[in-house]
Design a protein around this motif. Structure first.
Motif, PDB file in Angstrom:
ATOM      1  N   ALA A  61       0.846  -1.211   0.000  1.00 26.27           N
ATOM      2  CA  ALA A  61       0.000   0.000   0.000  1.00 26.27           C
ATOM      3  C   ALA A  61       0.874   1.251   0.000  1.00 26.27           C
ATOM      4  N   ASN A  62       1.936   1.239   0.792  1.00 25.36           N
ATOM      5  CA  ASN A  62       2.860   2.381   0.830  1.00 25.36           C
ATOM      6  C   ASN A  62       3.539   2.577  -0.520  1.00 25.36           C
ATOM      7  N   PHE A  63       3.974   1.486  -1.133  1.00 23.92           N
ATOM      8  CA  PHE A  63       4.638   1.550  -2.434  1.00 23.92           C
ATOM      9  C   PHE A  63       3.714   2.188  -3.480  1.00 23.92           C
ATOM     10  N   VAL A  64       2.506   1.688  -3.580  1.00 25.15           N
ATOM     11  CA  VAL A  64       1.548   2.204  -4.563  1.00 25.15           C
ATOM     12  C   VAL A  64       1.255   3.679  -4.298  1.00 25.15           C
ATOM     13  N   ASP A  65       1.060   4.020  -3.048  1.00 27.75           N
ATOM     14  CA  ASP A  65       0.766   5.410  -2.685  1.00 27.75           C
ATOM     15  C   ASP A  65       1.905   6.350  -3.091  1.00 27.75           C
ATOM     16  N   VAL A  66       3.137   5.969  -2.792  1.00 29.75           N
ATOM     17  CA  VAL A  66       4.291   6.815  -3.130  1.00 29.75           C
ATOM     18  C   VAL A  66       4.433   6.956  -4.634  1.00 29.75           C
ATOM     19  N   TYR A  67       4.315   5.861  -5.367  1.00 29.79           N
ATOM     20  CA  TYR A  67       4.489   5.941  -6.824  1.00 29.79           C
ATOM     21  C   TYR A  67       3.437   6.805  -7.492  1.00 29.79           C
ATOM     22  N   GLN A  68       2.257   6.846  -6.935  1.00 29.08           N
ATOM     23  CA  GLN A  68       1.197   7.646  -7.539  1.00 29.08           C
ATOM     24  C   GLN A  68       1.330   9.130  -7.232  1.00 29.08           C
ATOM     25  N   GLN A  69       2.253   9.506  -6.352  1.00 35.03           N
ATOM     26  CA  GLN A  69       2.478  10.930  -6.073  1.00 35.03           C
ATOM     27  C   GLN A  69       3.907  11.379  -6.351  1.00 35.03           C
ATOM     28  N   LEU A  70       4.737  10.468  -6.875  1.00 39.85           N
ATOM     29  CA  LEU A  70       6.157  10.741  -7.081  1.00 39.85           C
ATOM     30  C   LEU A  70       6.387  11.866  -8.099  1.00 39.85           C
ATOM     31  N   SER A  71       7.311  12.768  -7.776  1.00 40.73           N
ATOM     32  CA  SER A  71       7.700  13.860  -8.676  1.00 40.73           C
ATOM     33  C   SER A  71       9.113  14.295  -8.314  1.00 40.73           C
ATOM     34  N   THR A  98      11.151   5.913   2.037  1.00 43.05           N
ATOM     35  CA  THR A  98      10.097   5.320   2.875  1.00 43.05           C
ATOM     36  C   THR A  98       9.607   3.978   2.350  1.00 43.05           C
ATOM     37  N   ILE A  99       9.911   3.660   1.083  1.00 42.63           N
ATOM     38  CA  ILE A  99       9.388   2.411   0.514  1.00 42.63           C
ATOM     39  C   ILE A  99      10.469   1.405   0.128  1.00 42.63           C
ATOM     40  N   TYR A 100      11.708   1.876  -0.061  1.00 38.28           N
ATOM     41  CA  TYR A 100      12.774   0.982  -0.493  1.00 38.28           C
ATOM     42  C   TYR A 100      13.722   0.646   0.650  1.00 38.28           C
ATOM     43  N   HIS A 101      14.073  -0.624   0.725  1.00 39.21           N
ATOM     44  CA  HIS A 101      15.049  -1.126   1.690  1.00 39.21           C
ATOM     45  C   HIS A 101      16.433  -0.595   1.312  1.00 39.21           C
ATOM     46  N   ASN A 102      17.305  -0.413   2.275  1.00 37.73           N
ATOM     47  CA  ASN A 102      18.656   0.085   2.019  1.00 37.73           C
ATOM     48  C   ASN A 102      19.436  -0.825   1.064  1.00 37.73           C
ATOM     49  N   ASN A 103      19.120  -2.128   1.072  1.00 42.22           N
ATOM     50  CA  ASN A 103      19.803  -3.097   0.217  1.00 42.22           C
ATOM     51  C   ASN A 103      18.995  -3.441  -1.035  1.00 42.22           C
ATOM     52  N   ILE A 104      18.238  -2.490  -1.547  1.00 41.83           N
ATOM     53  CA  ILE A 104      17.378  -2.707  -2.711  1.00 41.83           C
ATOM     54  C   ILE A 104      18.171  -3.207  -3.920  1.00 41.83           C
ATOM     55  N   ASN A 105      17.605  -4.177  -4.617  1.00 38.16           N
ATOM     56  CA  ASN A 105      18.089  -4.612  -5.932  1.00 38.16           C
ATOM     57  C   ASN A 105      17.027  -4.183  -6.929  1.00 38.16           C
ATOM     58  N   PHE A 106      17.409  -3.307  -7.847  1.00 41.95           N
ATOM     59  CA  PHE A 106      16.476  -2.740  -8.823  1.00 41.95           C
ATOM     60  C   PHE A 106      16.972  -3.062 -10.224  1.00 41.95           C
ATOM     61  N   LYS A 107      16.044  -3.517 -11.067  1.00 42.93           N
ATOM     62  CA  LYS A 107      16.425  -3.853 -12.440  1.00 42.93           C
ATOM     63  C   LYS A 107      15.322  -3.407 -13.385  1.00 42.93           C
ATOM     64  N   ASP A 108      15.731  -2.739 -14.465  1.00 41.42           N
ATOM     65  CA  ASP A 108      14.819  -2.426 -15.549  1.00 41.42           C
ATOM     66  C   ASP A 108      15.541  -2.770 -16.847  1.00 41.42           C
ATOM     67  N   PRO A 109      14.939  -2.593 -18.012  1.00 41.86           N
ATOM     68  CA  PRO A 109      15.610  -3.004 -19.251  1.00 41.86           C
ATOM     69  C   PRO A 109      16.951  -2.320 -19.520  1.00 41.86           C
ATOM     70  N   MET A 110      17.237  -1.202 -18.870  1.00 41.49           N
ATOM     71  CA  MET A 110      18.486  -0.489 -19.135  1.00 41.49           C
ATOM     72  C   MET A 110      19.495  -0.529 -17.995  1.00 41.49           C
ATOM     73  N   HIS A 111      19.063  -0.803 -16.766  1.00 45.80           N
ATOM     74  CA  HIS A 111      19.943  -0.691 -15.612  1.00 45.80           C
ATOM     75  C   HIS A 111      19.729  -1.821 -14.619  1.00 45.80           C
ATOM     76  N   GLU A 112      20.780  -2.106 -13.884  1.00 44.63           N
ATOM     77  CA  GLU A 112      20.692  -2.982 -12.721  1.00 44.63           C
ATOM     78  C   GLU A 112      21.435  -2.274 -11.604  1.00 44.63           C
ATOM     79  N   LEU A 113      20.718  -1.973 -10.523  1.00 44.74           N
ATOM     80  CA  LEU A 113      21.270  -1.168  -9.436  1.00 44.74           C
ATOM     81  C   LEU A 113      21.206  -1.941  -8.130  1.00 44.74           C
TER      82      LEU A 113
END
Length: 159
Positions: A23-33, A42-57
């Motif tokens: 719920a927190n994730f959806v709420d933040v993404y819908q107001q992100l700017s 507030t929604i991502y863990h310090n050890n987040i692994n993020f991947k999209d078609p161009m990046h892996e972080l």
């Protein structure tokens, strides 16, 4: 916990979300700017692994820099969450993004559909993978390459 989340779009689906982290994730993404990227903490863990078609972080520091760069040239960006499949600490989210980038599509709005696979740990997202068509989102919007990609797609469809 059950939350009916409303989006910032005209026809707003009601989502039945049970987990606080989601719920927190959806709420933040819908107001992100660009003005509130600090909300990512507030929604991502310090050890987040993020991947999209161009990046892996890896790690929140890399993710924060990435989002700062993404939002630098974006005039506006809205997410509409269309559907959520949730099971305990994992979720699949199907969404639509409408954004304006000053260097793409003559600055006009671009609409792209995608999905995200999420996993949580300690009530925050620790794994986030986006699935999106980069041609639809980016390549087709570039002046010369865009026409070439459109031509190739049309040729493939008629073959």
């Amino acid at each position: 916990m059950t939350n009916d989340i409303k989006t910032g779009f005209d026809s707003e689906p009601s989502l039945n979300i049970h987990s606080e982290w989601l719920a927190n994730f959806v709420d933040v993404y819908q107001q992100l700017s660009t003005n509130n990227l600090h909300l990512l903490r507030t929604i991502y863990h310090n050890n987040i692994n993020f991947k999209d078609p161009m990046h892996e972080l890896h790690g929140f520091s890399e993710l924060s820099k990435y989002f700062g760069g993404l939002y630098q040239n974006v005039s506006s960006c809205q997410f509409r969450i269309n559907h959520v499949i949730e099971k305990q600490t994992e979720a699949a989210i199907y969404w639509q993004m409408v954004y304006q980038h000053k260097h793409l599509n003559s600055g006009k709005k671009i609409t792209v559909s995608g999905s995200s696979q999420l996993k949580s740990f300690d009530n925050k997202v620790i794994y986030h993978r986006d699935y999106i068509d980069l041609g639809e989102m980016l390549y087709q919007r570039l002046p010369v390459i865009g026409r070439l990609i459109t031509w190739i797609k049309n040729r493939a469809a008629n073959a």
